[in-house]
Design an enzyme around this catalytic site. Structure first.
Site, PDB file in Angstrom:
ATOM      1  N   SER A   1      36.725  19.102  -4.081  1.00  0.00           N
ATOM      2  CA  SER A   1      35.816  20.163  -4.461  1.00  0.00           C
ATOM      3  C   SER A   1      36.128  21.768  -3.850  1.00  0.00           C
ATOM      4  O   SER A   1      37.288  21.981  -4.272  1.00  0.00           O
ATOM      5  CB  SER A   1      34.340  19.892  -4.067  1.00  0.00           C
ATOM      6  OG  SER A   1      33.239  20.767  -4.524  1.00  0.00           O
TER       7      SER A   1
ATOM      8  N   HIS B   1      30.915  14.245  -9.251  1.00  0.00           N
ATOM      9  CA  HIS B   1      31.414  15.037  -8.206  1.00  0.00           C
ATOM     10  C   HIS B   1      31.176  14.568  -6.824  1.00  0.00           C
ATOM     11  O   HIS B   1      32.386  14.689  -6.206  1.00  0.00           O
ATOM     12  CB  HIS B   1      30.562  16.252  -8.419  1.00  0.00           C
ATOM     13  CG  HIS B   1      31.359  17.337  -7.667  1.00  0.00           C
ATOM     14  ND1 HIS B   1      32.539  18.280  -8.201  1.00  0.00           N
ATOM     15  CD2 HIS B   1      31.254  17.994  -6.498  1.00  0.00           C
ATOM     16  CE1 HIS B   1      32.674  19.103  -7.292  1.00  0.00           C
ATOM     17  NE2 HIS B   1      31.913  18.972  -6.291  1.00  0.00           N
TER      18      HIS B   1
END
Ligand SMILES: *[C@@H]1O[C@H](CO)[C@@H](O)[C@H](O)[C@H]1NC(C)=O
Ligand SMILES: *[C@@H]1O[C@H](CO)[C@@H](O)[C@H](O)[C@H]1NC(C)=O
Length: 399
Positions: A169, A372
């Protein structure tokens, strides 16, 4: 709305208005080094001071007690966490599943970075933690100052000519910025592995974008000026108590709290791994990091922080912030993305791939529900992500 979302939003506002920022009580949590040691691995704690005074903590797992390879050549790798996170994200699923341990047991010298502002990197030799100046940074500075400082340090200590890199990320955003702002470092990166790669956000589907965009106001505007340079979602007792109680109440709420930013369900997640993460998350970051991401969502561009026309003219010599030039990245870089990522959406990964002139590989996780946070907490991340990473790194090492 989910009560946890309320709690986090409340704590956001509380964090913004708190006159004094109390420090974490690090003695009350299990820190990365203790966690590593509890599984029998050797570990070291290192501190690196940046040119602007931030003291960053790096945890190291230098070798594997299982391999007893302390006297063998061990290529080094730096693992860099995401927004609101810290080095624990590479450890929370334990030795059989988390990337840090798998790499050590594959013969690597593993270094876990901690960006300025998180619970392990909350010191500055020049500025007090309670000053707004402490929080006057963004992932632009993490990429252009913190990462080069960590890389220099690891190269110096290990005597290696190059290192590998993996990020999740925000740990991918800062890598891109690192090589764009400091292209001379391309030569020191043997390979890079970017999990849930985040550069473009225009197609982000998480409700968090729509919810927060109006909250931060226009660049340079009055409301926006109140929001910058402050701690975002501090790891305070309130958040932890709420989350902790909810986790005892119901696993579902607990899960939701930790995937609210990802907003992609939890069919793959490991609940035990999540409860490990809860202890040290959210881990502290500047509001500017969140605001900058929201700016990218609005603009659909990958570019520097927007301070409003006037300050942009002063800083950048143009009304809009300059784009980040992805063509400056030449180190061999592999992307690992997934279909169900609501923050760094597949279409935005397409856009990154399109603009990433020298990209080595665009790997897509073959499980459609993978989201994610699954890169950090999924039960199936070893087969789908971590083993493939190690296979690729081994190939660079001729192993
Ligand atoms: C889930 O997390 C726990 C806690 O770290 C760990 O012991 C376990 O091995 C993990 N399982 C999987 C399949 O990831
Ligand atoms: C969404 O993704 C497409 C395909 O990559 C891209 O062309 C478009 O610019 C993106 N939209 C926004 C608003 O960024």
């Amino acid at each position: 709305m989910n009560p946890i979302v309320y709690a986090l939003l409340f704590s956001l506002v509380a964090g913004l208005t708190a006159a004094e920022k109390s420090d974490y009580c690090l003695s009350e949590i299990v820190k990365s080094d203790e966690r590593i040691r509890s599984h029998g691995y050797p570990t070291e704690t290192h501190q690196v001071t940046t040119s602007d005074g931030y003291v960053l903590t790096l945890f190291r797992i230098p070798y594997s007690h299982k391999l007893k390879n302390q006297n063998e050549n061990r290529p080094a790798i730096l693992l860099q966490h995401g927004l609101f996170s810290n080095s624990d994200c590479w450890l929370s699923s334990g030795p059989d599943n988390s990337l840090a341990y798998l790499l050590v047991d594959a013969g690597y010298d593993v270094w876990l970075g901690n960006a300025r502002g998180n619970i392990y990197s909350r010191e500055n030799n020049l500025i007090s933690l309670n000053s707004h100046k402490f929080w006057h940074f963004d992932w632009h500075e993490i990429g252009s100052i913190d990462i080069p400082a960590m890389v220099d340090y690891i190269l110096a200590i290990t005597g290696q000519a190059q290192i590998h890199y993996a990020g999740h990320s925000q740990g991918t955003t800062v890598f891109l910025i690192f090589l764009i702002m400091r292209p001379e470092y391309n030569a020191f990166i043997k390979s890079a592995h970017l999990l849930a790669p985040c550069a473009y956000f225009g197609n982000g589907s998480s409700f968090i974008f729509k919810l927060l965009v109006p909250l931060v106001g226009e660049p340079g505007g009055l409301w926006n000026q109140l929001m910058v340079d402050t701690e975002l979602i501090p790891h305070n007792n309130l958040v932890n108590r709420v989350v902790d109680n909810s986790c005892h109440m119901s696993n579902t709420i607990c899960n939701n709290a930790f995937i609210m930013f990802a907003n992609g369900g939890y069919v793959n997640s490991n609940a035990s791994s999540m409860s490990v993460l809860i202890e040290t998350h959210p881990a502290g970051s500047s509001s500017n990091q969140g605001i900058h991401y929201l700016q990218l969502y609005k603009s659909g561009e990958f570019r520097q922080y927007d301070w409003g026309t006037k300050k942009n003219m002063e800083l950048y010599g143009q009304e809009l912030p300059p784009d980040y030039d992805l063509s400056l990245i030449t180190a061999p870089t592999h992307l690992y993305s997934s279909n169900n990522d609501a923050l760094c959406a597949p279409k935005d990964v397409d856009k990154l791939v399109e603009n990433f002139v020298n990209l080595k590989e665009d790997y897509r996780v073959p499980v459609q529900s993978f989201n994610h946070l699954d890169f950090i907490i999924a039960r199936n991340m070893k087969e789908l992500v971590n083993d493939p990473i190690i296979e690729r790194i081994n190939a660079y090492e001729g192993r």
